[in-house]
Design an enzyme around this catalytic site. Structure first.
Site, PDB file in Angstrom:
ATOM      1  CG  ASP A 166      12.159 -21.077  28.206  1.00 24.75           C
ATOM      2  OD1 ASP A 166      12.424 -22.138  28.806  1.00 24.75           O
ATOM      3  OD2 ASP A 166      12.743 -20.726  27.173  1.00 24.75           O
ATOM      4  CG  ASP A 168       9.452 -14.073  13.221  1.00 28.60           C
ATOM      5  OD1 ASP A 168      10.577 -14.441  12.808  1.00 28.60           O
ATOM      6  OD2 ASP A 168       9.276 -13.003  13.829  1.00 28.60           O
TER       7      ASP A 168
END
Lengths: 360, 419
Positions: B92, B238
């Site tokens: 990324d 998460d």
């Protein structure tokens, strides 16, 4: 005593009191006696032949020289090196294995050919057999590896692990603590107690197969709508809140999660995986995926479970059931397992606490 | 004795905070006692033989040239069937040699490793994961941060729970590899032990809410997709995923014996940044999921209770700091009844054991069968105090900013190649 002195004393005591806890902490910080990273499991300890593979590696290196000598001379070699384990290396043709006394032999035994263990003999150390191992009834083994297959006589006890690089025949009434594994097939007679088994094909008791497949009524396809308002579908599965009874002779396509107990009627097939908090399967039920129960599980006769069978409670398996297949081995894991004759498991059977038993 | 209204409000506030603190203390004690004496659940541990499903391992990487080769080498060594495992590395917008190193690996292992060089789109790990899903054709997706070191059997262990159709996410145990570097890393090692060995496993034992931690774990994609996919606006994708899956009727399970090494921060500023990041994400999830969870019809009362406690864990620090200030101000105003002293003492004690109490950590070292490291326990007071202040600061900054639509960016801990 003046107030300032008492104050100083009070704070000194207070600091000392708290400081006491820091003394071992400071020592540990300075010396770092336990500062290494915690070990993580780096290899497959759940691999059924883990101990046997390790034993083979160590033993073949350690006894390579004595084994070569025995092959060349054809005579039994016994060595007792001070501070080390006593070992006996047996040639292909050898005399009957005799105990030290009290019916036990306290030595590592290696046989470069086949080996037969006399009735009632207890082998207190590891056994490595390059050929086939056969025990007469009531023998006791601690840890055993045989490259050419194993036949256990009735009532034989294995204390830690047992691995056959070929097949494994287990006589009636044997007790297998720890692991028992075979590369090809395993036949477990009625009355055997076990904890962890693994083989490509494990057959429990005598076969109950009649040879011909019984005629079964046609199955009716059912879906979420047939289960009522307590069923909801999301993410490719149906979730049912509460206890559920699936009727007999049905076919349900998809994964099914039941928050209560699930009862599956005779000759019903679920084309997917199933999870419930307690399960009862009728005869001839077929599950294409995994079967998971967070409590007990009872199956009828001739059930077929293609995926893993995992139960946190006890499991009773009816006669003639199948878990896994020749091409897709599976895992059957439960707290305690009572399995009836004719059941076949392809892969692994692990019991957690209660062990397992084969019934007629 | 009657007090003016503002004093009464402060007294009520203190009472509520103490009640909350006591709840957390009881929860920690219950978890620890469960780990020491309760029934232990490892329902998916020994699944060794199975028709293993196809799996994609996602490795988000932003400037990870130091550690990338290590994790790729480790993933190439795992014992999962080769034809069913694909590693997809998300490079990324790296400005170092991450992309070049990755291409080298792809050239050498074209059938096992794939590269996704991401040059545009929203920033941040969640956004990178969301974009990468377009290239994923498997239902089971594991995620490892680039500084992790998966062991040979780890992938199978993390995939095994997905045979259970109720499982939406799986979390493994994180173990610091640089534990012995300095006092901070040793304290983080203790803290992680308490958090995973006791806290997470107890929640697993009690069938409550183990938390998916974003790495050393996995997601069933159709489950996450059914509840909205990766939330790219979340600061903690998460935690966000854990609660959305819970609300959707999916379970997150914790595998205590599925251990994986990670690098923990080695400097206090790094550690503070890390914990502030976690706290912000967690608090964001609290605001978003508190009411839906409270009124959810799919979730049982005890699971709701645990979920709400889990959501509120990072709010406790600012509440306590304010409670200290309140107690002190009341003291100086002459409201010095003994109850306030007790309140202050209890809250102080509690905040020093906010994230994982000493009891939890001590039990964890016992369960890990280590002996000497527990001696460092008194130093944890400092660690927890720093954490409490950092979390409080972060919470107030978050309140001041109060922008739920802020742009994401990559948060990462500095990497140091460990032996």
């Amino acid at each position: 005593m003046s107030v300032p002195v008492m104050t100083v004393l009070f704070f000194a005591l207070l600091i000392g009191w708290f400081g006491l806890a820091f003394l071992p902490a400071l020592r540990e910080l300075k010396h770092g006696t336990d500062a290494r990273a915690l070990p993580v499991a780096s290899d497959g300890r759940t691999t059924p032949s883990y101990f046997a593979d390790r034993f083979r590696r160590v033993l073949t290196a350690r006894l390579a020289e004595p084994a070569a000598e025995v092959r060349a001379t054809g005579r039994t070699l016994t060595r007792a090196v001070e501070g080390e384990e006593r070992f006996v290396v047996l040639p292909a043709r050898h005399d009957r294995l005799e105990p030290d006394g009290d019916g036990a032999l306290d030595a590592l035994v290696m046989a470069v050919g086949d080996l037969e263990i006399p009735e009632g003999l207890a082998l207190l150390r590891e056994v490595y057999v390059e050929g086939r191992l056969r025990t007469e009834p009531e023998a006791l083994l601690r840890a055993t590896l045989a490259e050419g297959g194993i036949e256990l006589g009735a009532g034989t006890v294995s204390l830690r692990w047992l691995h056959s690089a070929r097949d494994l025949e287990i006589g009636p009434g044997c007790r297998l603590y720890g692991r028992a594994s075979a590369v090809t097939s395993m036949h477990v007679a009625v009355g055997t107690l076990f904890e962890k088994l693994h083989a490509h094909r494990i057959v429990f008791g005598p076969s109950t197969e009649s040879g011909s497949t019984p005629e079964r009524p046609e199955q009716r396809v059912i879906g979420r709508d047939d289960l009522g308002a307590a069923a909801e579908e999301a993410g490719g599965r149906v979730r049912f809140a509460g206890d559920l009874e699936l009727p007999e002779h049905c076919r349900f396509v998809g994964d099914l999660v039941v928050t209560g107990r699930l009862t599956v009627g005779t000759n019903t097939r679920i084309v997917g995986s199933v999870k419930a908090r307690g399960l009862v399967l009728g005869d001839d039920v077929e599950i294409d995926g995994a079967l998971v129960s967070s409590a007990d599980l009872v199956t009828g006769r001739r059930c077929r479970i293609h995926g893993p069978l995992l139960a946190e409670g006890d499991v009773v398996v009816g006669a003639g059931c199948r878990v896994g297949s020749q091409t897709h081995p599976s895992t059957f894991r439960a707290a305690r397992i009572d399995v009836h004759a004719g059941t076949v498991v392809y892969g692994t059977v692990w019991t957690l606490e209660g062990g397992g038993e084969v019934h007629a | 004795m009657e007090y003016p209204l503002h004093i009464e409000i402060q007294r009520v506030y203190l009472g509520l905070v103490v009640a909350l603190v006591c709840l957390y203390l009881l929860r920690h004690y219950a978890f620890t006692l469960n780990r020491l004496y309760g029934r232990q659940r490892f329902p998916y541990l020994d699944v060794g033989s199975a028709d293993w499903p196809r799996v994609t391992v996602l490795v988000p990487a932003h400037n990870e040239e130091i550690v990338l080769p290590r994790i790729l080498d480790a993933l190439l060594m795992v014992d999962y069937p080769r034809d069913r495992l694909k590693v997809l590395v998300i490079d990324d917008r790296s400005s170092d040699r991450t992309g070049a190193l990755l291409d080298l690996y792809v050239d050498q292992h074209p059938d096992r490793i794939a590269a996704y060089h991401r040059r545009e789109g929203a920033a941040g790990k969640a956004a990178a994961l969301a974009d990468a899903m377009a290239l994923v054709d498997t239902d089971i997706v594991l995620v490892f941060d680039a500084d992790y070191m998966p062991a040979r059997g780890l992938v199978k262990q993390l995939v095994a729970p997905f045979f259970d159709p109720e499982v939406g996410a799986v979390m493994g145990r994180v173990v610091p590899i640089n534990a012995g570097h300095n006092l901070l890393t040793r304290l983080l090692d203790l803290e992680r032990a308490g958090g995973y060995q006791v806290d997470q496993q107890a929640r697993m034992n009690l069938d409550l809410v183990p938390q998916y931690g974003g790495t050393v774990g996995g997601i069933r994609w159709r489950a996450l997709e059914s509840v909205g996919g990766w939330n790219i606006r979340s600061l903690a994708e998460d935690t966000d995923a854990t609660f959305r899956l819970l609300l959707g009727g999916w379970k997150t399970v914790y595998q205590n014996r599925s251990e994986c090494y990670e690098e923990v921060p080695e400097t206090w500023p790094e550690r503070m940044r890390q914990v502030v990041r976690w706290a912000r994400g967690h608090n964001q999830a609290l605001l978003k999921y508190f009411w839906p969870l409270l009124f959810s019809r799919r979730v049982s009362r005890r699971v709701k209770f645990d979920g709400l406690m889990l959501l509120g864990i990072y709010v406790l620090s600012p509440l306590l700091v304010v409670a200290w200030a309140t107690a002190l101000s009341l003291w100086h105003l002459g409201i010095n009844e003994p109850g306030l002293v007790i309140i202050l003492a209890v809250s102080t004690y509690a905040v020093l054991g906010n994230f994982a109490t000493f009891f939890e950590v001590a039990a964890a070292t016992h369960l890990d069968r280590t002996r000497e490291r527990v001696r460092l326990l008194p130093f944890l007071s400092f660690g927890f105090l720093v954490t409490a202040l950092a979390v409080t600061h972060g919470a107030f900054v978050q309140l001041a900013a109060a922008s739920p639509h802020r742009r994401g960016f990559w948060h990462r801990t500095a990497r140091r190649q460990q032996p």
